[in-house]
Design a protein around this motif. Structure first.
Motif, PDB file in Angstrom:
ATOM      1  N   ARG A 235       0.828  -1.206   0.000  1.00  0.00           N
ATOM      2  CA  ARG A 235       0.000   0.000   0.000  1.00  0.00           C
ATOM      3  C   ARG A 235       0.863   1.257   0.000  1.00  0.00           C
ATOM      4  O   ARG A 235       1.896   1.314   0.667  1.00  0.00           O
ATOM      5  CB  ARG A 235      -0.920   0.010   1.219  1.00  0.00           C
ATOM      6  CG  ARG A 235      -1.891  -1.154   1.270  1.00  0.00           C
ATOM      7  CD  ARG A 235      -2.687  -1.158   2.572  1.00  0.00           C
ATOM      8  NE  ARG A 235      -3.585  -2.295   2.642  1.00  0.00           N
ATOM      9  CZ  ARG A 235      -3.221  -3.508   3.046  1.00  0.00           C
ATOM     10  NH1 ARG A 235      -1.977  -3.715   3.426  1.00  0.00           N
ATOM     11  NH2 ARG A 235      -4.089  -4.502   3.077  1.00  0.00           N
TER      12      ARG A 235
ATOM     13  N   ASN B  75      -0.438   4.689   0.817  1.00  0.00           N
ATOM     14  CA  ASN B  75      -1.530   5.576   1.194  1.00  0.00           C
ATOM     15  C   ASN B  75      -1.024   6.628   2.172  1.00  0.00           C
ATOM     16  O   ASN B  75       0.179   6.859   2.279  1.00  0.00           O
ATOM     17  CB  ASN B  75      -2.709   4.779   1.763  1.00  0.00           C
ATOM     18  CG  ASN B  75      -2.316   3.910   2.947  1.00  0.00           C
ATOM     19  OD1 ASN B  75      -1.427   4.251   3.721  1.00  0.00           O
ATOM     20  ND2 ASN B  75      -2.980   2.773   3.095  1.00  0.00           N
TER      21      ASN B  75
ATOM     22  N   LEU C 109      -0.479  12.915   1.418  1.00  0.00           N
ATOM     23  CA  LEU C 109      -1.742  12.516   0.794  1.00  0.00           C
ATOM     24  C   LEU C 109      -2.954  12.900   1.636  1.00  0.00           C
ATOM     25  O   LEU C 109      -4.085  12.852   1.145  1.00  0.00           O
ATOM     26  CB  LEU C 109      -1.767  10.998   0.560  1.00  0.00           C
ATOM     27  CG  LEU C 109      -0.955  10.455  -0.614  1.00  0.00           C
ATOM     28  CD1 LEU C 109      -1.041   8.933  -0.655  1.00  0.00           C
ATOM     29  CD2 LEU C 109      -1.450  11.040  -1.931  1.00  0.00           C
TER      30      LEU C 109
ATOM     31  N   GLU D  60     -11.722   1.444  -6.812  1.00  0.00           N
ATOM     32  CA  GLU D  60     -10.383   1.013  -7.218  1.00  0.00           C
ATOM     33  C   GLU D  60     -10.298   0.918  -8.738  1.00  0.00           C
ATOM     34  O   GLU D  60     -11.185   0.350  -9.378  1.00  0.00           O
ATOM     35  CB  GLU D  60     -10.074  -0.351  -6.599  1.00  0.00           C
ATOM     36  CG  GLU D  60      -8.742  -0.957  -7.028  1.00  0.00           C
ATOM     37  CD  GLU D  60      -8.470  -2.300  -6.364  1.00  0.00           C
ATOM     38  OE1 GLU D  60      -7.437  -2.926  -6.682  1.00  0.00           O
ATOM     39  OE2 GLU D  60      -9.296  -2.733  -5.532  1.00  0.00           O
TER      40      GLU D  60
ATOM     41  N   HIS E 231     -13.353  -2.644  -0.392  1.00  0.00           N
ATOM     42  CA  HIS E 231     -12.772  -1.391   0.090  1.00  0.00           C
ATOM     43  C   HIS E 231     -13.947  -0.485   0.460  1.00  0.00           C
ATOM     44  O   HIS E 231     -14.615   0.056  -0.425  1.00  0.00           O
ATOM     45  CB  HIS E 231     -11.903  -0.745  -0.988  1.00  0.00           C
ATOM     46  CG  HIS E 231     -10.744  -1.594  -1.407  1.00  0.00           C
ATOM     47  ND1 HIS E 231      -9.695  -1.881  -0.558  1.00  0.00           N
ATOM     48  CD2 HIS E 231     -10.480  -2.241  -2.572  1.00  0.00           C
ATOM     49  CE1 HIS E 231      -8.830  -2.658  -1.183  1.00  0.00           C
ATOM     50  NE2 HIS E 231      -9.284  -2.896  -2.399  1.00  0.00           N
TER      51      HIS E 231
ATOM     52  N   SER F 118      -4.838   7.333  -3.394  1.00  0.00           N
ATOM     53  CA  SER F 118      -3.757   6.480  -2.908  1.00  0.00           C
ATOM     54  C   SER F 118      -3.483   5.418  -3.959  1.00  0.00           C
ATOM     55  O   SER F 118      -4.166   5.349  -4.990  1.00  0.00           O
ATOM     56  CB  SER F 118      -4.097   5.847  -1.552  1.00  0.00           C
ATOM     57  OG  SER F 118      -5.279   5.080  -1.635  1.00  0.00           O
TER      58      SER F 118
ATOM     59  N   SER G 174      -9.472   7.374  -2.461  1.00  0.00           N
ATOM     60  CA  SER G 174      -9.417   7.698  -1.034  1.00  0.00           C
ATOM     61  C   SER G 174      -7.972   7.661  -0.582  1.00  0.00           C
ATOM     62  O   SER G 174      -7.182   6.850  -1.084  1.00  0.00           O
ATOM     63  CB  SER G 174     -10.239   6.696  -0.213  1.00  0.00           C
ATOM     64  OG  SER G 174     -10.018   6.869   1.175  1.00  0.00           O
ATOM     65  N   GLN G 175      -7.624   8.503   0.375  1.00  0.00           N
ATOM     66  CA  GLN G 175      -6.276   8.460   0.932  1.00  0.00           C
ATOM     67  C   GLN G 175      -6.075   7.198   1.769  1.00  0.00           C
ATOM     68  O   GLN G 175      -4.943   6.787   2.017  1.00  0.00           O
ATOM     69  CB  GLN G 175      -6.011   9.688   1.792  1.00  0.00           C
ATOM     70  CG  GLN G 175      -6.832   9.745   3.084  1.00  0.00           C
ATOM     71  CD  GLN G 175      -6.619  11.029   3.851  1.00  0.00           C
ATOM     72  OE1 GLN G 175      -6.633  12.109   3.267  1.00  0.00           O
ATOM     73  NE2 GLN G 175      -6.408  10.928   5.150  1.00  0.00           N
ATOM     74  N   ASP G 176      -7.179   6.566   2.189  1.00  0.00           N
ATOM     75  CA  ASP G 176      -7.126   5.320   2.949  1.00  0.00           C
ATOM     76  C   ASP G 176      -8.425   4.558   2.701  1.00  0.00           C
ATOM     77  O   ASP G 176      -9.383   4.678   3.466  1.00  0.00           O
ATOM     78  CB  ASP G 176      -6.946   5.607   4.438  1.00  0.00           C
ATOM     79  CG  ASP G 176      -6.773   4.334   5.258  1.00  0.00           C
ATOM     80  OD1 ASP G 176      -6.673   3.248   4.649  1.00  0.00           O
ATOM     81  OD2 ASP G 176      -6.753   4.420   6.497  1.00  0.00           O
TER      82      ASP G 176
END
Length: 224
Positions: free
Chosen positions: A81, A83, A90, A118, A113, A96, A177-179
């Protein structure tokens, strides 16, 4: 492959950034319980922001994504990852990245997720991928991807990637998303802590409780 890999990564990040919407920010953790006393608040929906004057180039940098990962594990895949945990810069940017390495016949097991869509790009190998829509239809969408092919997994839907060949495979994914978070289906259902009652799972899956007990006794690899 180096230059090609970098160009693909840039393209993925650009595509992922277009998925952001001008609305309330998405959840960046499983929950954020409100409190009236600000002094007792520890977590925020995301990360605390550092003073911009203290930022450095390293806050926006990550190195090593070209390095192949070890896939010697029960499912034959490893996700790297990139992120907000790896690149603090970020934070609040809504994007990410991840690298996925597959051993021959390796699987990135069914997962979701909860906080991000994605966009998946195959770089090496032949990958069978797919996702399942929500109830009541539960339609399965699948595709066989070759190097350079792209597939999208909508936010929150169960999806998977499987290497169909006797050689290694590599892919890159961008997220909106950043996470984006991840829930591995098998691990969440049969490897939760504490365990879900076997009465519940036996009825849900319409199997004998001995089957549930056997599955709960396994070690579920958190590959994704």
């Amino acid at each position: 492959m180096g230059t090609h890999f970098i160009l693909v990564a840039i393209a993925i990040m650009a595509l992922a950034s277009t998925l952001a919407s001008a609305s309330d920010p998405s959840q960046l953790q499983d929950f954020c319980v409100a409190v009236n006393d600000s002094k007792s608040a520890v977590f925020v929906n995301g990360k605390f922001c550092n003073d911009p004057k203290l930022a450095t180039a390293n806050d926006f940098f990550y190195s090593g994504l070209l390095t192949p990962r070890n896939t010697s594990n029960p499912v034959g895949s490893t996700v790297t990852r990139v992120n907000v945990m790896q690149i603090p810069g970020l934070n609040t940017l809504g994007i990410s990245l991840a690298r996925i390495d597959f051993a021959p016949y390796g699987l990135n097991t069914p997962h979701i997720h909860p906080r991000g869509t994605e966009i998946f790009v195959a770089l090496e190998g032949t990958l069978y991928v797919g996702f399942v829509t929500s109830n009541p239809d539960n339609r399965l969408f699948t595709m066989v991807l070759y190097p350079g092919d792209v597939f999208v997994f909508p936010q929150g839907l169960i999806h998977f990637e499987f290497n169909q060949e006797e050689t290694n495979a590599v892919a890159l994914s961008g997220f909106s998303s950043q996470d984006p978070g991840v829930i591995t289906i098998a691990k969440a259902v049969f490897g939760s802590n504490p365990k879900i009652s076997d009465d519940v799972l036996a009825k849900a899956f319409q199997v004998d409780k001995k089957v549930v007990d056997h599955l709960q006794a396994q070690f579920w690899w958190p590959s994704n």
